[in-house]
Scaffold this motif. Structure first.
Motif, short mmCIF file in Angstrom:
data_model
loop_
_atom_site.label_atom_id
_atom_site.label_comp_id
_atom_site.label_asym_id
_atom_site.label_seq_id
_atom_site.Cartn_x
_atom_site.Cartn_y
_atom_site.Cartn_z
N ASP A 149 0.93 -1.10 0.00
CA ASP A 149 0.00 0.00 0.00
C ASP A 149 0.97 1.16 0.00
OD1 ASP A 149 -2.23 1.55 0.25
OD2 ASP A 149 -3.04 0.52 2.01
N SER A 150 0.80 2.13 -0.88
CA SER A 150 1.87 3.12 -1.06
C SER A 150 2.23 3.79 0.27
CB SER A 150 1.44 4.16 -2.09
OG SER A 150 0.25 4.76 -1.70
N GLU A 151 1.20 4.11 1.09
CA GLU A 151 1.46 4.84 2.33
C GLU A 151 2.25 3.98 3.32
OE1 GLU A 151 -1.42 4.32 0.93
OE2 GLU A 151 -2.22 6.29 0.38
N GLU A 221 -6.78 2.85 6.48
CA GLU A 221 -5.31 2.83 6.44
C GLU A 221 -4.69 3.25 7.77
OE1 GLU A 221 -4.49 3.40 1.66
OE2 GLU A 221 -4.01 5.05 3.00
MG MG Z 1 -3.14 3.52 -0.04
#
Ligand code: MG
Length: 384
Positions: A149-151, A221
């Motif tokens: 997940d990019s974050e 998230e």
């Molecule tokens: Mg994300």
């Protein structure tokens, strides 16, 4: 390194195979699995010659076997969840990529954790609904988790040199703010599914696009980050360009950030290559072309789902699985035009109020509260 890819025909699975094509001498594929897409699964077997494959859908399995014979594909097809779990946990598998969607991914993710694998985790539901439980299992069995997940990959990268999480003062999770960042709240009641699935930065599935528009995705998230990194001080910062994927602040007030073009191949390459770095095949980031980056605080009046998810961090236990399930049902009802955009939040709030929250002792409890929440949410929607 031998890799099992769960959900190999979905967007994470396909991106993983793209990264592997760039690094074909370092990796081989042990297992590919999908729900129904037997045609693409066959192509993947032909190209990568995995030892095993699996399809959840039985009729797709029959079609797979027929065509595999015709095409001379040697990959053997697994027929049960038990055998799938065995293949995941076997000594032949070094890395498990969990790219499937939904809470059903929790079972294979749990078997990967129990067998102490390196796991590239895109199935965020697992850590949202059962993070505390999986953390305990992971510590006991020596599994390592690399979020896709990019974050969360950004946070992992910024924490990489940290020996002690007590050196961290907080995590700053960035989010693009979705398609309605500048829309006045007065117009929210008339938002249509078509408008909600039109994301400005990422091209994603419908469910996650609606979640991004309500900022429930960011809220989920926050919960995911809380468990993945065992840090509870988490703030959300709106950053419309989606270039800084998240930041970590240390107690000396130093901030570390990870920047790149928005491309899932980067978190995947980071996880596959760790502790080294490998070619991701993504574009380079040109800061000179960008010129400037913008930041702002999230507006919780416009995006109450985000505030709700953050509040639940205090409550814990099965509240996360209730939230996740109620949201899934509401988003589908919104996409089907059965409820309005702002009903999503209102209904989730009612469900959380009606279902008793317990501490999580077992996966059964997680699945039970997931079922209860779905039933309750549907009954509220049906009464509207
Ligand atoms: Mg994300």
């Amino acid at each position: 390194m031998n890799i099992a890819i769960l959900g190999s025909t979905g967007s994470i699975g396909k991106s993983t195979l793209e990264v592997i094509r760039q690094n074909i001498d370092s990796f081989s594929i042990n297992l590919v699995s999908a729900n129904t897409n037997h045609e693409l699964l066959l192509d993947q077997c032909e190209e990568f010659s995995p030892k095993y494959s699996f399809l959840h859908d039985e009729s797709s399995r029959r079609l797979f076997e027929e065509n595999a014979n015709k095409r001379g594909i040697k990959t053997s097809l697994i027929h049960s969840m038990d055998d799938l779990e065995k293949a995941i946990g076997s000594a032949e598998t070094d890395i498990v990529v969990a790219g499937m969607v939904g809470i059903s991914g929790l079972i294979p993710v749990t078997s990967a954790v129990k067998s102490g694998k390196k796991i590239l985790l895109a199935n965020k539901e697992s850590y949202i609904v059962a993070g505390e439980y999986l953390n305990k299992l992971s510590k006991e069995n020596g599994a390592s988790i690399f979020p896709i997940d990019s974050e969360h990959s950004a946070i992992h990268q910024c924490l990489n040199s940290t020996k002690n999480t007590s050196d961290v003062s907080r995590i700053i999770l960035t989010g693009s703010g979705g398609p309605f960042l500048d829309k006045p709240i007065i117009d929210f009641a008339s938002i249509t599914p078509q408008q909600a699935i039109n994301h400005p930065v990422w091209n994603m599935g419908k469910k996650i696009s609606v979640d991004s528009s309500t900022m429930m995705n960011k809220g989920l998230e926050v919960i995911e980050a809380r468990w993945l990194f065992d840090i509870s001080d988490i703030e959300v910062l709106i950053h419309p360009e989606g270039i800084i994927h998240s930041l970590v602040e240390y107690k000396d007030n130093s901030l570390l950030a990870q920047l790149s073009v928005p491309d899932m191949k980067i978190p995947i390459a980071y996880g596959l290559g760790f502790p080294g770095r490998i070619n991701s095949g993504s574009k380079k980031l040109n800061l000179n072309d960008l010129g400037s980056l913008n930041f702002m605080e999230p507006d919780l009046d416009k995006f109450p789902c985000l505030g709700l998810a953050i509040e639940l961090l205090e409550e814990g236990g099965t509240s996360f699985s209730v939230l996740n399930a109620a949201n899934e049902i509401c988003v589908q009802a919104f996409l089907d035009e059965r409820i309005g955009y702002q009903d999503i939040y209102e209904i989730i709030l009612k469900v959380l109020d009606r279902i008793e929250i317990k501490t999580v002792q077992s996966l059964d409890q997680v699945f039970e509260s997931d079922r209860d929440s779905r039933t309750e949410t549907l009954s509220i929607i049906n009464q509207l």
